[in-house]
Design a protein around this motif. Structure first.
Motif, PDB file in Angstrom:
ATOM      1  N   TYR A   1      34.913  47.856  32.032  1.00  0.00           N
ATOM      2  CA  TYR A   1      34.457  46.365  31.960  1.00  0.00           C
ATOM      3  C   TYR A   1      33.602  46.674  30.563  1.00  0.00           C
ATOM      4  O   TYR A   1      33.377  46.068  29.440  1.00  0.00           O
TER       5      TYR A   1
ATOM      6  N   PHE B   1      39.667  44.617  31.225  1.00  0.00           N
ATOM      7  CA  PHE B   1      39.346  44.215  32.252  1.00  0.00           C
ATOM      8  C   PHE B   1      40.187  44.457  33.485  1.00  0.00           C
ATOM      9  O   PHE B   1      38.974  44.468  34.565  1.00  0.00           O
TER      10      PHE B   1
ATOM     11  N   GLY C   1      30.088  42.308  35.641  1.00  0.00           N
ATOM     12  CA  GLY C   1      30.585  43.424  36.977  1.00  0.00           C
ATOM     13  C   GLY C   1      29.489  44.234  36.946  1.00  0.00           C
ATOM     14  O   GLY C   1      29.850  45.545  37.236  1.00  0.00           O
TER      15      GLY C   1
ATOM     16  N   SER D   1      33.055  40.534  32.821  1.00  0.00           N
ATOM     17  CA  SER D   1      32.636  41.147  32.732  1.00  0.00           C
ATOM     18  C   SER D   1      31.640  41.606  32.593  1.00  0.00           C
ATOM     19  O   SER D   1      31.041  42.647  32.816  1.00  0.00           O
TER      20      SER D   1
END
Length: 157
Positions: A63, A58, A103, A100
């Protein structure tokens, strides 16, 4: 004499069938004896190690690998008893996975993780530096997922 040899042949066939079945049974029992200890040695991974790996991914902005590691960590943590101290890491695992997913432009999955997070810990606050857009999504999910209620009981006792 013919009848005695016929009975002998039948008895011989029955004995051969019995011997084959007994051998098959022994093979099966032997296989189970080998497989059972192997199953007993399978251990669940340490959730602290999984969370540590996920955090490294992370923080490196990797991700996809973070989500994969967090999937495993969450499964392990959810399988633990409610009073297990390791389970305290579950809300932060959900937050990290939600961030994540965000992202990776997977907003639906991020929202689902936030719902799961808030069901576990309704007063959770986000940690670290978080994008304003993610904070907005978190606030939206919180409004839908968490509610407060004031009860007045009469008489008070």
């Amino acid at each position: 004499m013919a009848q005695v040899s016929r009975e002998s042949q039948v008895a011989s066939r029955v004995a051969r069938r019995f011997a084959r079945r007994a051998c098959s049974l022994l093979v099966i029992v032997g296989a189970l004896a080998v497989v059972a200890p192997a199953r007993a040695q399978v251990q669940t991974p340490d959730p602290a190690v999984l969370l540590s790996q996920a955090k490294e991914f992370f923080e490196a902005l990797d991700y996809e690998h973070a989500v994969s590691a967090l999937d495993q960590a969450i499964v392990v943590l959810e399988g633990r008893p409610a009073d297990d101290p390791a389970r305290r890491g579950l809300p932060s695992a959900y937050e990290m996975r939600a961030r994540s997913q965000f992202g990776l432009s997977k907003e639906t999955e991020a929202r689902a993780d936030l719902v799961a997070l808030l069901k576990i810990d309704p007063v959770y606050t986000l940690t670290g530096q978080v994008s304003p857009r993610f904070v907005s999504i978190f606030d939206e999910v919180m409004k839908v997922t968490v509610s407060a209620m004031k009860l007045t009981v009469t008489p008070p006792t």
